[in-house]
Design a protein around this motif. Structure first.
Motif, short mmCIF file in Angstrom:
data_model
loop_
_atom_site.label_atom_id
_atom_site.label_comp_id
_atom_site.label_asym_id
_atom_site.label_seq_id
_atom_site.Cartn_x
_atom_site.Cartn_y
_atom_site.Cartn_z
N PRO A 168 -6.48 14.31 3.35
CA PRO A 168 -6.15 15.21 2.25
C PRO A 168 -5.10 14.64 1.30
N ARG A 169 -4.41 13.58 1.73
CA ARG A 169 -3.35 13.03 0.90
C ARG A 169 -3.77 11.76 0.16
N GLY A 170 -5.01 11.35 0.34
CA GLY A 170 -5.51 10.19 -0.40
C GLY A 170 -4.85 8.88 0.01
N VAL A 171 -4.60 8.70 1.30
CA VAL A 171 -4.03 7.43 1.75
C VAL A 171 -5.15 6.38 1.82
N GLU A 214 0.86 -1.19 0.00
CA GLU A 214 0.00 0.00 0.00
C GLU A 214 0.90 1.24 0.00
N PRO A 215 1.44 1.61 -1.16
CA PRO A 215 2.43 2.70 -1.21
C PRO A 215 1.86 4.05 -0.78
N SER A 216 0.54 4.20 -0.80
CA SER A 216 -0.01 5.50 -0.44
C SER A 216 0.28 5.86 1.02
N ILE A 217 0.66 4.88 1.84
CA ILE A 217 0.99 5.17 3.24
C ILE A 217 2.11 6.20 3.30
N ARG A 218 3.00 6.16 2.32
CA ARG A 218 4.14 7.07 2.32
C ARG A 218 3.70 8.53 2.19
N ALA A 219 2.48 8.75 1.70
CA ALA A 219 2.02 10.13 1.48
C ALA A 219 1.56 10.80 2.78
N CYS A 220 1.49 10.02 3.85
CA CYS A 220 0.98 10.58 5.12
C CYS A 220 1.88 11.71 5.60
N LYS A 260 -14.19 6.56 7.50
CA LYS A 260 -14.41 8.00 7.62
C LYS A 260 -13.10 8.76 7.41
N CYS A 261 -12.03 8.22 7.97
CA CYS A 261 -10.71 8.87 7.85
C CYS A 261 -10.28 8.92 6.40
N GLN A 262 -10.54 7.84 5.69
CA GLN A 262 -10.13 7.77 4.30
C GLN A 262 -10.88 8.81 3.46
N GLY A 318 -16.13 -0.99 -0.75
CA GLY A 318 -15.75 -2.34 -1.16
C GLY A 318 -14.31 -2.41 -1.60
N ALA A 319 -13.90 -1.42 -2.40
CA ALA A 319 -12.52 -1.43 -2.89
C ALA A 319 -11.57 -1.15 -1.75
N LEU A 320 -10.54 -1.96 -1.65
CA LEU A 320 -9.58 -1.75 -0.57
C LEU A 320 -8.31 -1.09 -1.06
N SER A 321 -7.85 -1.48 -2.24
CA SER A 321 -6.54 -0.97 -2.65
C SER A 321 -6.59 -0.11 -3.90
N LEU A 322 -7.76 0.44 -4.19
CA LEU A 322 -7.86 1.34 -5.34
C LEU A 322 -7.28 2.69 -4.94
N SER A 323 -6.37 3.22 -5.77
CA SER A 323 -5.71 4.47 -5.37
C SER A 323 -6.63 5.67 -5.60
N LEU A 324 -6.22 6.79 -5.00
CA LEU A 324 -7.05 7.99 -5.09
C LEU A 324 -7.25 8.42 -6.54
N SER A 325 -6.17 8.42 -7.33
CA SER A 325 -6.31 8.90 -8.71
C SER A 325 -7.24 7.98 -9.50
N GLU A 326 -7.18 6.69 -9.21
CA GLU A 326 -8.08 5.76 -9.90
C GLU A 326 -9.53 6.01 -9.49
N ARG A 327 -9.71 6.28 -8.21
CA ARG A 327 -11.06 6.58 -7.73
C ARG A 327 -11.58 7.86 -8.37
N GLN A 328 -10.68 8.86 -8.45
CA GLN A 328 -11.12 10.14 -9.00
C GLN A 328 -11.47 10.03 -10.48
#
Lengths: 353, 112, 356, 609
Positions: free
Chosen positions: B92-95, B33-39, B86-88, D533-543
Motif C-alpha cells: 500500500p505504500r508503493g515500496v 531506493e528511498p521508497s524503503i523508508r515508506a514501509c 507480488k508483494c510490490q 522490467g523496471a526496477l527503480s521506477l517509483s510509484l508516482s512515476e509508474r502511476q
C-alpha cells in the motif's frame, strides 16, 4: 509523592548486638573478606557481633536450583534462628545477599501463612528439639556497613581518589538482585534507586556512575550458571553489563553480593578469552571489590591478609591509584609457605612481580 | 598459551543500539531506493510472499533488520526472494521491493 | 438587468441532505436565513440511512435520523429531493444551480454537503468482493444488522468465524487513497462487538495495520471488545481470500507481531471500505463543476487553518461535513455550526459593503 | 596531374587515420574470436549467409527500408544520405576507371577527380557518369536539407522527439554538413572556369561561377572540401558516425552466426558492434511510453554504454516493454542488452533456493489442460474461476498445477538480469509439469508464458489462456453471441510484443461484443506501467505512465477495458474509472444467454449491497 516512596525504602538498622551468619560463596572464594568484616565490626567499631560455629548453609543455592523443597529450607532457616534465639540475639546479620533474600522470603511467607510457621516449628522440634523466635531486625552486612559508613570513613586513612591527580575514582555499583528486587522495602533505595553501595562509595569520595544496565543481573542466575549447557546464558548477561559500563571507564566495580562479586570478576577473564575483549582501556580488566573489602582497604587493612590475591582481575593498579602501600612480594606467600604462581591468561593482562 | 575450551559461549547482544550511526552500506541501500523508508510494516508483503510459504522470508522484517544494522542476516535472507513482484503489486505504500531486495541481497558476503 | 440584484442574496442553498446538510440547514435557519436543501436521492439521510447503530454508545441510527428529519420539517426547510446539482454558475455575488442544462435554483451562498463515497471494494480483487457471497463490506454488514439482507452463512451456524479487514482502500497509494479514513477502526470494533452479541459463540478476528482509536471513548470500546467480547486483534494484512471448506473462505495473512504467516477458515469476511471523495470539484473562473472523481483526486479544499468551510478561491461557496475529508458524526455536527457562523459573517460583510 | 595536389592530404590523412582506428577497434572487439575462431563462423563466412548479409546491407544500410516503412520522410532522409554517398563512391570508382583505363588509383583520385580532370570528355558514357555523379550529390544534398530541417523543426519529418547530442557528435555533424555543399561549390566553380559538368554542377558553374574573377577561389574551395572531409574522418571513430561502418560489420557478423553475450561486455564481440551500430535515428524515442518523463530510451542507453557512464540508472528505470526493440530499424537486441546491464548492476545478488520442497512424482490420469496461474494469478481469483467455468463449458478436463502453492516461473529474475539464478525455480516447475500427463500447458500470466516457451524446453505445447480459448472458439467448443458490449483491449507487453499474440484476444472479444480501435495498440501499445522490467521506477512515476495508458484505453464508447495479464489488470483496475477485466472473465460473464442473465443478476445483487 516521591518523598513518600523514598520513605518506604529507608531502612531501620539497629546500632548493635547482631547474630552473624556466613555466606558459602564468600567463605569459599573470598575467605579473607568475612574475617576482615568481623574484625572491623568487633575491633574497630566495638560492636557486639556473635557467631555460632554450629550454623550451616541457608541452602539458598539449592533452593534456587529447585533441588530443595520449601519445607526443608524453612526448617534449615528455623534452625539458624533457633541458634540466634538460644544465644539471646534478636538482630540477624546476613553476609550473603541470596541468604538475605531467603530469610526475607521465609519471614514473609510465615507472616502470610501462619500455618506454615507452625508446621516449621513442629518440624524443627521433631528433628532437633529446638524452638526459635523471629528476628526483630534482618540486616545485610552491606546495610550495616552503609549504616556505619561515617564512623568508618572517619577512621579511614584513604579516600577513593586518585592520589596523583586528585580525581575522584569512578565507581560503578552492582546491587545483587536478591537484595531488593524481591522485597524492595527490605533494602536501602529499593530495586529502582539502590543506594546501599553508591552511598558508601560517595562517603569515601568516589564518583558514582549511573550506567544504563546498572540494575541488570550479574549473570549468576543459579541454575543458569550451574548447568554447563546454560552457562553461556549467564555469561551473555554479564556481557550486557560490561558493555554498558565500558563507556564510562570505571575505576572500580563495587558489589554487595559474594556471588556477583565472583561473577563480575571471573567472567571478565572468560569473556576476554572468548572474545579477546576487555572492558577497560589497558587490557587489565576492571577491578571488583565487595563492600566489606572496600571498607577493609579504606581502613588500611593489608590487601593480602584481606585475600585480594583471590581476585582474577588484579587490584594493584587500583591500590596504586588510591595510594595504598602493599608488599608485592607477599601476595602469593601463604601461611604454608610460598605457593606457586598462578597460570597467565592469554588476553587479560596480569603482572607477577 | 592456547585458549581454553569452556564448553559454552556467550550469545551476541540482542539490544538495538539506535545511538550508533547507520552503517554506510545500509545508508547506500536507503539512498539508492528511498521508497524503503515508506514501509510501515503492515505485513502485506509477507502475507502474499511466494517464497514466504516455504521459508521465513518477510520483506517488512528485512526493512526492520536493515535499519537495525543486521546487515549479514538481511543479505542472507534477501537471497531467498524469487523477485516475483507480488508483494510490490500489493504494497500500500508503493515500496520498490524488488529493487530493494536486490540491493539487500548484495549485503551478504559473496557466495563461496 | 443587473444579475446581482436579481439574485436572492440572503438565501442559502445546501447541496446534500445527509447529516451535514441537515445540520447546516438547521444552524443557518436558526440564525434567520432562508435555506434550501438539494438532495439527489428521494429521501433525506445520506449514508446515515444505511447504518444500524452508532459508535460509541450504540444509539440506533434511525433514532438520530428521525430527530434530524423532525427538526428539519419543524423548521419547514424547503426540500428539493431527487435533484442532483452538477454545476454552480457564479452570477454577480451569487450562484445559479444547474442540473445538466436545467437551472434548479438561485442562491447567494452555496454550501456543499455532499459527503463521501465508500471505496469500491471490488477494486481489491484479491479479497474476492463481488466474487464470493461471504465477503461483505462494512456497509453490507449494517444492512444485515438492519435485517435488509440475510447473513452470508447458514442459520445452523451458531459459532461463525468472522474476519474484519481494516484499511481497505484507505492508506493505500496504489488505490489512489493515501489518507486514513479514521473511523473504520472503531466501526470494525463496533461491528465485531455486535456480531459477538448476536452470536456469542462466534470467533471474531480484526486484521489491522495500526489501530487508530482517536475519538472520545473509542479506546474504551476497543478494550471492551478485547476483554468483554473476546475479539481477537491481529496485526497484519490479509493477502488473499480463496474458497475454503464448504461455503467457507480460506484466508491468508501475516501475523506481523509473531512474524509468522497464518491461515484461517472464515464464514464471513467484512471489508472496512474507506471513505473516498464522492465528487471532484473542478473550479473555473465563473463556474464550479461537481464531477465524478478521478484516480487520486482529493476532498474539497478549504481555505487555510482558520476557515471552517470556505472553499479555496470561491467566494460565497462553503463546504460542510465529510466532503472535506473523513469525519465522524459529532465532528460533522460541530463543523456544521462552525460553517453556519462563517456563512453568517460572510453575508454580514456583503451587507456592510452594500451599505457603504 | 599538372596541378598542385597538396590539398588532398587533409583528406588522405583523416581517411587513413579513421581506417587505422577502425581496424584497431574492430580487432580489439573481436579479440576473443581472433584467438579462438569458431568453426561455425568460418563455415558460414563462405556461404550464402554472406550474400544475405550483403542484401541486408543494401536494404537497411543504404535504402533504410525499415525506417521508411515506419516513417517515410525520415526513411527518405536516411536513404538519400546513405544511398547518395554510396552512389558517389561507386560511381567515382567507375568513372576514373572509365576515363583513365586503369582500375587502381590513389583514394584521393576519385574523390577529387573533377579537380584533376575537369574537362574529361568521353562521348555519351562520359556524359552519363557526369550526370550520374551529380544525381548522387543531389540525393545527398536533399537528405542534408531534410536533416537540417529535422534539427530546426522535427515535426516536419513526422517525429515528436529527437536525440540530444554530445559535443563530439555535434562537431562531427558540423563537418559532415559542410562536406557536400563544399563539394558542390568546388565542382561548380571548376566547371564554371573550365567548362563541362553534369546537370547540377555544370549548370551551377555556368550560371554563377564562370567569371574569371573567381578563378583564384578554385584551389581554396577544394582545400576546404578536403579539410572538412579529413576532419570528419578524424572525428568519425569517436562519434556516433561510427555507426556507418559498424552497422555493416554487424550485419555480416550476425549473418555469420555470432550471438550477443548474456552478460554485459560493452567492448567485446557482438555486443560491442551492437552498441556502436546505433545511429540514434530516434525511432525508439517516439515509441517509448515514458518519453516525456525519463531519458532512458535506447538511443541514450546505448550512448551511455559507449561512454561507460550513467547506464546503470537508465537500465534500471526502463520498463522493458519492448517497444523500442520492435521499432529499431537495425534490430538491435535491446532487451537482452538491458537485462545484461541489470545483471551487471546486481552481480552481487546470488539467490539461494535450497528451501524449495522436492517435487514428488504423482500418478495421474491424462487430462486436457495443465493450468498454471503463477504468482500473480493468486491475486486474481475471478480470472481463475472464470477460466475454470470456461473449461467446463468447453468440456475440457484440467489440473490446476499451482492451486495450493506456486513457485515463480523465473522470468522476473531474468528481467532483472539474473537469469542464471532462476535455474532452481525452473527446475522445480519443470518437475512439477513433467510429472503430469496432459495435452497442453495453459498459463493465465503472459510472463510465465514467455518463460515456459523460451527457457523450459517442455515437450508439451504452452499456450496463454487467450490463445487456448480462441482455439476452443474456432473448434466450436465455445459458442458466443455477439452482444452489445463495447470493449477496449489493452495489449500486455509480454503477450503482444514479446510473444506476438495479438489476434486471439481480439477475435475472442469480437465474438461477444464490439472491439474499439485505439490510437495505439498491438505492437504500438503502451505499457501499463507495472512492468517487472523496471526496477527503480517509483510509484508516482509508474502511476503517471498508467494514466497515460488509461487515456488511450478510455476511448468514448468503451464500457469496459479488457486485458489478459494479471499484472496489467491489477494495475489498470486500481486507477481506471471503467471496469477492467480479464478476457476470461468477459467471456465467462457473457456466456450462454440464460447464464448471462443469472450471473449479471447475481453480480448486480452483490454490487447493490
Amino acid at each position: 509523592m516521591t518523598p513518600l516512596l523514598w520513605k518506604d525504602y529507608q531502612k531501620e538498622v539497629p546500632d548493635n548486638h547482631y547474630f552473624f551468619v556466613r555466606s558459602c560463596i564468600r567463605q569459599t572464594f573470598f575467605p579473607g573478606a568475612e574475617a576482615a568484616l568481623l574484625d572491623i565490626l568487633r575491633n574497630s567499631l566495638g560492636l557486639d557481633v556473635f557467631e555460632d560455629r554450629r550454623h550451616t548453609t541457608c541452602t539458598g543455592i539449592a533452593y534456587h536450583c529447585d533441588l530443595v523443597p520449601l519445607e526443608t529450607i524453612m526448617t534449615v532457616i528455623a534452625r539458624q534462628l533457633s541458634l540466634m534465639t538460644e544465644a539471646g540475639y534478636r538482630h540477624l546479620l546476613v553476609s550473603c545477599v541470596t541468604s538475605f533474600g531467603i530469610y526475607l522470603e521465609m519471614l514473609d511467607m510465615w507472616q502470610h501463612h501462619p500455618e506454615m510457621l507452625e508446621q516449621t516449628r513442629e518440624a524443627l522440634w521433631k528433628s532437633t528439639r529446638r524452638s526459635f523466635e523471629l528476628p526483630v531486625a534482618l540486616v545485610h552486612t552491606s546495610d550495616l556497613v552503609y549504616h556505619l559508613r561515617k564512623p568508618i570513613a572517619d577512621r579511614s586513612p584513604h579516600r577513593l581518589v586518585d592520589k596523583s591527580t586528585q580525581r575522584a575514582l569512578r565507581v560503578v555499583d552492582h546491587v545483587g538482585c536478591h537484595y531488593a528486587k524481591i522485597f524492595p522495602a527490605g533494602g536501602f533505595g529499593g530495586a529502582e534507586f539502590p543506594s546501599v553501595l553508591s552511598g558508601l562509595a560517595e562517603t569515601f569520595g568516589g564518583e558514582m556512575v549511573d550506567y544504563p544496565e546498572r540494575r541488570h543481573c550479574c549473570g549468576f542466575g543459579f541454575r543458569h550458571y550451574l548447568l554447563q549447557e546454560n552457562r553461556g546464558y549467564s555469561l551473555s548477561n554479564s556481557r550486557i553489563k560490561f558493555e554498558s559500563m565500558e563507556a564510562f571507564a570505571p575505576d572500580l566495580i563495587l558489589t554487595n553480593c559474594p556471588g556477583c562479586n565472583m561473577f563480575l570478576d571471573r567472567w571478565q577473564y572468560t569473556l576476554a578469552e572468548m572474545s579477546g575483549k576487555t572492558y577497560d582501556r589497558e587490557g587489565k580488566g576492571i577491578p571488583v571489590l565487595s563492600h566489606e573489602e572496600l571498607a577493609a582497604l579504606m581502613l588500611g587493612r593489608d590487601p593480602w591478609t584481606l585475600g585480594l590475591q583471590m581476585h582474577q582481575v588484579q587490584l594493584e593498579p587500583l591500590l596504586d591509584k588510591i595510594g595504598i602501600v602493599y608488599q608485592a612480594r607477599q601476595k602469593y606467600s601463604m601461611l604454608a609457605g610460598a605457593a606457586s604462581l598462578p597460570g597467565e591468561p592469554s588476553v587479560l593482562k596480569v603482572s607477577f612481580q | 598459551m592456547p585458549k581454553p575450551d569452556f564448553g559454552f559461549a556467550f550469545a551476541p547482544n540482542r539490544a538495538l543500539d539506535l545511538s550508533a550511526p547507520l552503517l554506510p552500506e545500509v545508508q547506500v541501500v536507503l539512498e539508492t531506493e528511498p521508497s524503503i523508508r515508506a514501509c510501515m510494516a503492515c505485513g502485506q508483503c509477507a502475507a502474499v510472499c511466494t517464497a514466504g510459504a516455504f521459508t521465513p522470508l518477510a520483506f517488512y522484517r528485512l526493512v526492520l533488520q536493515l535499519r537495525g544494522g543486521d546487515v549479514a542476516a538481511v543479505g542472507e535472507r534477501a537471497r531467498h526472494c524469487m523477485l516475483c513482484g507480488k508483494c510490490q503489486m500489493t504494497c500500500p505504500r508503493g515500496v520498490n521491493i524488488r529493487n530493494a531486495v536486490l540491493l539487500m541481497a548484495a549485503l551478504a558476503p559473496p557466495k563461496p | 438587468m443587473n444579475a446581482s440584484e436579481y439574485l436572492p442574496k440572503d438565501e442559502v442553498a445546501i447541496i446534500g441532505g445527509g447529516p451535514a446538510g441537515m445540520q447546516t440547514a438547521l444552524a443557518l435557519s436558526e440564525r434567520g436565513f432562508s435555506v434550501r436543501i438539494y438532495e439527489q436521492k428521494e429521501q433525506l439521510g445520506g449514508h446515515l440511512k444505511g447504518w444500524h447503530h452508532l459508535f460509541p454508545h450504540g444509539v440506533a441510527a434511525s433514532d438520530l435520523l428521525g430527530q434530524l428529519k423532525e427538526q428539519v420539517l419543524a423548521r419547514a426547510v424547503p426540500l428539493h429531493l431527487g435533484q442532483s446539482v452538477d454545476r454552480l454558475q457564479k452570477v454577480g455575488a451569487g450562484w445559479v444551480l444547474w442540473q445538466g442544462e436545467r437551472p434548479l435554483g438561485r442562491a447567494g451562498v452555496v454550501v456543499l454537503a455532499n459527503g463521501f463515497a465508500l471505496f469500491d471494494a471490488r477494486r481489491k480483487e484479491e479479497y474476492g468482493y463481488g466474487l464470493y457471497p461471504s465477503v461483505l463490506t462494512a456497509a453490507d454488514l449494517e444492512a444485515v444488522f438492519r435485517k435488509e439482507q440475510p447473513w452470508p452463512f447458514g442459520s445452523d451456524r451458531m459459532a461463525p468465524q468472522v474476519g474484519f479487514v481494516h484499511c481497505v482502500g484507505s492508506r493505500d497509494l496504489k488505490c489512489g487513497s493515501p489518507h486514513c479514513s479514521k473511523l473504520c477502526c472503531v466501526t470494525a470494533v463496533k461491528q465485531a462487538m455486535a456480531v459477538k452479541s448476536l452470536f456469542p459463540e462466534a470467533q471474531v478476528y480484526c486484521f489491522y495495520m495500526d489501530l487508530r482509536m482517536h475519538g472520545l471513548e473509542y479506546e474504551e470500546l476497543y478494550r471492551k471488545a478485547q476483554v468483554d467480547y473476546g475479539v481477537r486483534f491481529i496485526r497484519g494484512r490479509l493477502s488473499e481470500a480463496a474458497p475454503g471448506q464448504g461455503k467457507r473462505l480460506h484466508v491468508k495473512a501475516e501475523d506481523t507481531l509473531q512474524g509468522r504467516p497464518l491461515h484461517l477458515q472464515l464464514d464471513m469476511l467484512v471489508l472496512m471500505s474507506g471513505m473516498v471523495p464522492a465528487f471532484l470539484l473542478e473550479q473555473q473562473e465563473r463556474a464550479v463543476f461537481l464531477k465524478e472523481p478521478v484516480f487520486g483526486s482529493g476532498f474539497v479544499p478549504v481555505q487555510g487553518l482558520l476557515a471552517a468551510g470556505s472553499v479555496v478561491q470561491q467566494e460565497g461557496l462553503f463546504a460542510s461535513g465529510a466532503c472535506k475529508g473523513p469525519a465522524t458524526l459529532p465532528e460533522v455536527f460541530a463543523d456544521a455550526a462552525a460553517v453556519a457562523r462563517e456563512v453568517e459573517q460572510y453575508l454580514k460583510s456583503l451587507k456592510a459593503v452594500a451599505h457603504a | 596531374m599538372e596541378k598542385s595536389a597538396w590539398f588532398v592530404w587533409p583528406f588522405m590523412l583523416g581517411f587513413m587515420f579513421a581506417l587505422v582506428v577502425l581496424l584497431l577497434r574492430y580487432l580489439w572487439w573481436l579479440r576473443s574470436l581472433w584467438r579462438r575462431p569458431s568453426s561455425r563462423l568460418l563455415s558460414r563466412m563462405f556461404s550464402k549467409h554472406s550474400l544475405l548479409a550483403v542484401r541486408e546491407i543494401f536494404s537497411e544500410g543504404l535504402l533504410h527500408l525499415r525506417i521508411y516503412k515506419r516513417n517515410r520522410r525520415l526513411g527518405f532522409m536516411h536513404m538519400s544520405l546513405a544511398l547518395g554517398w554510396f552512389m558517389m563512391i561507386v560511381g567515382g570508382k567507375f568513372e576514373t576507371w572509365f576515363h583513365s583505363g586503369q582500375f587502381l588509383h590513389g583514394t584521393w583520385y576519385a574523390v577529387f577527380f573533377r579537380y584533376f580532370e575537369p574537362q574529361t570528355a568521353g562521348g555519351w558514357a562520359g556524359t552519363f557518369w557526369l550526370h550520374y555523379m551529380d544525381l548522387g550529390l543531389l540525393l545527398v544534398l536533399t537528405g542534408l536539407a531534410l536533416a537540417i530541417m529535422k534539427r530546426i523543426r522535427k515535426r516536419i519529418l513526422g517525429i515528436h522527439s529527437s536525440t540530444r547530442h554530445t559535443l563530439v557528435n555535434r562537431v562531427a555533424l558540423t563537418f559532415l554538413w559542410m562536406i557536400f555543399p563544399l563539394r558542390l561549390v568546388a565542382e561548380a566553380l571548376t566547371f564554371g572556369q573550365h567548362g563541362g559538368g553534369g546537370f547540377l554542377t555544370g549548370s551551377l558553374g555556368r550560371c554563377c561561377f564562370s567569371s574569371g574573377m573567381l578563378a583564384g577561389l578554385e584551389l581554396p574551395l577544394w582545400w576546404a572540401y578536403s579539410l572538412s572531409l579529413g576532419a570528419f574522418f578524424v572525428v568519425l571513430p569517436f562519434s556516433r558516425y561510427l555507426h556507418i561502418p559498424t552497422e555493416m560489420a554487424l550485419i555480416f557478423l550476425r549473418h555469420w552466426g555470432l550471438r550477443a553475450a548474456e552478460d554485459l561486455q560493452p567492448e567485446k564481440a557482438l555486443q560491442a558492434f551492437e552498441i556502436h551500430a546505433c545511429s540514434a535515428c530516434g525511432l525508439c524515442l517516439d515509441v517509448c511510453p515514458a518519453i516525456k518523463d525519463h531519458p532512458f530510451q535506447s538511443a541514450y542507453f546505448l550512448r551511455a554504454l559507449r561512454s561507460g557512464k550513467g547506464w546503470e540508472s537508465l537500465a534500471s528505470t526502463c520498463l522493458s516493454c519492448g517497444a523500442c526493440e520492435e521499432a529499431c530499424p537495425i534490430n538491435l537486441g535491446l532487451e537482452k542488452l538491458r537485462t545484461a546491464a541489470r545483471g551487471k548492476i546486481h552481480e552481487k545478488h546470488h539467490a539461494v533456493y535450497s528451501y524449495l520442497p522436492t517435487v514428488a512424482p504423482v500418478e495421474t490420469s491424462r487430462v486436457d489442460v495443465l493450468l498454471f496461474t503463477g504468482c500473480m494469478g493468486r491475486l486474481k481469483p475471478a480470472t481463475t474461476k472464470a477460466l475454470k467455468d470456461l473449461f467446463e463449458e468447453a468440456g475440457l478436463t484440467w489440473v490446476h498445477l499451482d492451486e495450493q502453492e506456486s513457485i515463480c516461473c523465473g522470468r522476473p529474475l531474468s528481467l532483472a538480469g539474473r537469469a542464471g539464478e532462476a535455474s532452481a525455480l525452473r527446475e522445480h516447475n519443470r518437475n512439477l509439469i513433467q510429472g503430469q500427463q496432459a495435452r497442453m500447458l495453459v498459463t493465465t500470466c503472459p510472463i510465465c508464458l514467455k518463460q515456459f516457451r523460451d527457457d523450459y524446453g517442455l515437450e508439451l505445447p504452452v499456450y496463454h489462456h487467450s490463445e487456448m480459448l480462441w482455439y476452443c472458439l474456432r473448434a466450436g467448443r465455445l459458442k458466443r453471441e455477439k452482444g452489445t458490449a463495447c470493449f477496449s483491449y489493452h495489449d500486455p507487453c509480454e503477450l503482444g510484443r514479446k510473444s506476438a499474440c495479438y489476434q486471439a484476444p481480439r477475435e475472442l472479444l469480437q465474438s461477444c461484443g464490439t472491439l474499439l480501435p485505439l490510437e495505439r495498440e498491438q505492437a504500438d501499445a503502451l505499457c501499463c506501467g507495472n512492468s517487472l522490467g523496471a526496477l527503480s521506477l517509483s510509484l508516482s512515476e509508474r502511476q503517471a505512465l498508467t494514466s497515460r495508458t488509461l487515456k488511450v484505453l478510455e476511448v468514448s464508447g468503451a464500457q469496459s477495458i479488457v486485458t489478459s495479464c494479471p499484472l496489467c489488470q491489477h494495475n489498470l483496475a486500481r486507477q481506471s474509472r471503467l471496469p477492467v477485466r480479464d478476457l476470461a472473465e468477459v467471456l465467462a460473464v457473457t456466456g450462454l444467454p440464460e447464464q448471462h442473465g443469472q450471473r449479471t443478476a447475481a453480480l448486480a445483487a452483490v454490487q447493490e449491497l
